[in-house]
Enzyme design. Structure first.
Site, PDB file in Angstrom:
ATOM      1  N   ARG A 121      17.499 -26.730 -58.947  1.00  0.00           N
ATOM      2  CA  ARG A 121      18.362 -26.806 -60.121  1.00  0.00           C
ATOM      3  C   ARG A 121      18.900 -25.420 -60.399  1.00  0.00           C
ATOM      4  NH1 ARG A 121      16.647 -29.709 -65.716  1.00  0.00           N
ATOM      5  NH2 ARG A 121      15.680 -27.738 -66.180  1.00  0.00           N
ATOM      6  N   THR A 125      23.523 -23.652 -64.865  1.00  0.00           N
ATOM      7  CA  THR A 125      24.228 -24.931 -65.094  1.00  0.00           C
ATOM      8  C   THR A 125      23.283 -26.132 -65.121  1.00  0.00           C
ATOM      9  OG1 THR A 125      24.535 -25.379 -62.737  1.00  0.00           O
ATOM     10  CG2 THR A 125      26.225 -24.036 -63.824  1.00  0.00           C
ATOM     11  N   ASP A 219       8.018 -25.293 -66.956  1.00  0.00           N
ATOM     12  CA  ASP A 219       8.503 -25.367 -65.573  1.00  0.00           C
ATOM     13  C   ASP A 219       7.322 -25.730 -64.674  1.00  0.00           C
ATOM     14  OD1 ASP A 219       9.130 -24.573 -62.832  1.00  0.00           O
ATOM     15  OD2 ASP A 219      10.974 -23.776 -63.687  1.00  0.00           O
ATOM     16  N   ASP A 222       6.704 -23.516 -61.459  1.00  0.00           N
ATOM     17  CA  ASP A 222       6.169 -22.188 -61.773  1.00  0.00           C
ATOM     18  C   ASP A 222       4.699 -22.272 -62.162  1.00  0.00           C
ATOM     19  OD1 ASP A 222       8.322 -20.627 -61.231  1.00  0.00           O
ATOM     20  OD2 ASP A 222       9.049 -20.507 -63.288  1.00  0.00           O
TER      21      ASP A 222
HETATM   22  C1  PRP Z   1      12.637 -28.941 -61.176  1.00  0.00           C
HETATM   23  C2  PRP Z   1      11.817 -30.173 -60.862  1.00  0.00           C
HETATM   24  C3  PRP Z   1      12.840 -31.148 -60.380  1.00  0.00           C
HETATM   25  C4  PRP Z   1      14.037 -30.795 -61.207  1.00  0.00           C
HETATM   26  C5  PRP Z   1      14.226 -31.824 -62.277  1.00  0.00           C
HETATM   27  O1  PRP Z   1      12.887 -28.252 -60.005  1.00  0.00           O
HETATM   28  O2  PRP Z   1      10.799 -29.958 -59.941  1.00  0.00           O
HETATM   29  O3  PRP Z   1      13.112 -31.027 -59.002  1.00  0.00           O
HETATM   30  O4  PRP Z   1      13.794 -29.502 -61.779  1.00  0.00           O
HETATM   31  O5  PRP Z   1      15.299 -31.552 -63.081  1.00  0.00           O
HETATM   32  P1  PRP Z   1      16.575 -32.502 -63.192  1.00  0.00           P
HETATM   33  O6  PRP Z   1      16.082 -33.904 -63.330  1.00  0.00           O
HETATM   34  O7  PRP Z   1      17.264 -32.003 -64.429  1.00  0.00           O
HETATM   35  O8  PRP Z   1      17.426 -32.292 -61.974  1.00  0.00           O
HETATM   36  P2  PRP Z   1      13.527 -26.796 -59.887  1.00  0.00           P
HETATM   37  O9  PRP Z   1      14.930 -26.880 -59.398  1.00  0.00           O
HETATM   38  O10 PRP Z   1      13.299 -26.028 -61.161  1.00  0.00           O
HETATM   39  O11 PRP Z   1      12.729 -26.153 -58.710  1.00  0.00           O
HETATM   40  P3  PRP Z   1      11.185 -25.942 -58.404  1.00  0.00           P
HETATM   41  O12 PRP Z   1      10.740 -27.210 -57.746  1.00  0.00           O
HETATM   42  O13 PRP Z   1      11.169 -24.787 -57.480  1.00  0.00           O
HETATM   43  O14 PRP Z   1      10.471 -25.669 -59.701  1.00  0.00           O
HETATM   44  N1  URA Z   2      11.929 -29.014 -64.529  1.00  0.00           N
HETATM   45  C1  URA Z   2      10.712 -28.711 -65.018  1.00  0.00           C
HETATM   46  O1  URA Z   2       9.873 -28.145 -64.308  1.00  0.00           O
HETATM   47  N2  URA Z   2      10.447 -29.041 -66.284  1.00  0.00           N
HETATM   48  C2  URA Z   2      11.332 -29.661 -67.108  1.00  0.00           C
HETATM   49  O2  URA Z   2      11.019 -29.942 -68.275  1.00  0.00           O
HETATM   50  C3  URA Z   2      12.603 -29.968 -66.578  1.00  0.00           C
HETATM   51  C4  URA Z   2      12.875 -29.635 -65.289  1.00  0.00           C
END
Ligand code: PRP
Ligand code: URA
Length: 231
Positions: A121, A125, A219, A222
């Site tokens: 993500r 944005t 998150d 993280d």
């Molecule tokens: C997070 C999560 C999902 C996404 C969900 O990933 O693990 O993949 O956000 O959000 P959405 O439904 O609004 O698309 P992120 O891109 O933060 O990466 P990560 O897995 O490295 O934490």
């Molecule tokens: N990704 C996360 O890890 N947490 C949220 O709440 C939304 C997106």
């Protein structure tokens, strides 16, 4: 059953129907959620406890897949009329956070095949960006468990489903497994893919202005990988 979440723009209704499998909201499950939602949870407890919830999600998702009859002989010479999966199973974690679920799937189903989809993500944005995918060439013959602990706006889920459909996987062969889901994400996924089944352990109130779920967990990636520690 209808769950109502209040949004700035007005009430948002999410129907928990046969396409949304919410884990039974037991006291034990709530206690596990209490551990991982606590901002002070240390890394070890976060990993172990989220793993316990993910295991329940995986078991529930496996139960949604097609099974076929099979007879086995028991040690006392009798026949047991059992079941086995009708199709091979492929787990597809969305990298990075989805990899937290791969381990639990392999623990219950060691022979499972694993594909990977890397979607991130955008920090500003919040839109998903697809970087990479590596899937079995015959994934269209599999039941697919699409693994991502967070279903927030639904953008990542939709992008990942698109990759699977492009590889010939049928919509009703996909089960999306998410630890937390926002009503907005469920609605977005089902607006485009009404037959996609979702297994989740919690449906949150709504998204905040930064597209994080509330009450939420922060998150997930993280916290699970320990990359949220300030210098
Ligand atoms: C997070 C999560 C999902 C996404 C969900 O990933 O693990 O993949 O956000 O959000 P959405 O439904 O609004 O698309 P992120 O891109 O933060 O990466 P990560 O897995 O490295 O934490
Ligand atoms: N990704 C996360 O890890 N947490 C949220 O709440 C939304 C997106």
């Amino acid at each position: 059953m209808t769950i109502t979440a209040t949004q700035a723009a007005g009430p948002l209704n999410v129907t928990v129907n046969e396409m949304v499998h919410l884990l039974p909201q037991t006291r034990q499950l709530r206690a596990l959620h209490t551990v991982i939602r606590d901002r002070h949870a240390d890394l070890g407890r976060f990993v172990t406890t989220s793993g316990r919830i993910i295991r329940q999600l995986i078991e529930t998702a496996l139960d949604l897949l097609p099974y076929e009859p099979v007879d086995v002989q028991t040690p006392v010479g009798e026949t047991y009329h059992g079941l086995r999966p009708a199709k091979p199973i492929c787990g597809v974690p969305v990298v990075r956070a989805g990899e937290s679920m791969e381990h639990e799937l392999r623990a219950v189903s060691p022979g499972v095949r694993i594909g990977k989809i890397l979607i991130q993500r955008d920090k500003v944005t919040k839109l998903p960006r697809l970087y990479y995918s590596a899937l079995p060439a015959d994934i269209d013959r599999h039941s697919v468990l699409l693994l991502d602990p967070m279903l927030a706006t639904g953008g990542t889920a939709l992008a990942a489903v698109e990759v699977l459909l492009d590889h010939g996987v049928a919509e009703d062969d996909i089960v999306f497994v998410a630890l937390l889901s926002a009503p907005e994400g469920i609605a977005a996924v089902h607006a485009r893919h009404p037959n996609l089944r979702i297994v989740t352990s919690a449906i949150e109130e709504r998204l905040n202005e930064n597209a994080y779920m509330i009450p939420g967990i922060g998150d997930f990636g993280d916290r699970y990988f320990g990359t949220d520690v300030p210098r």
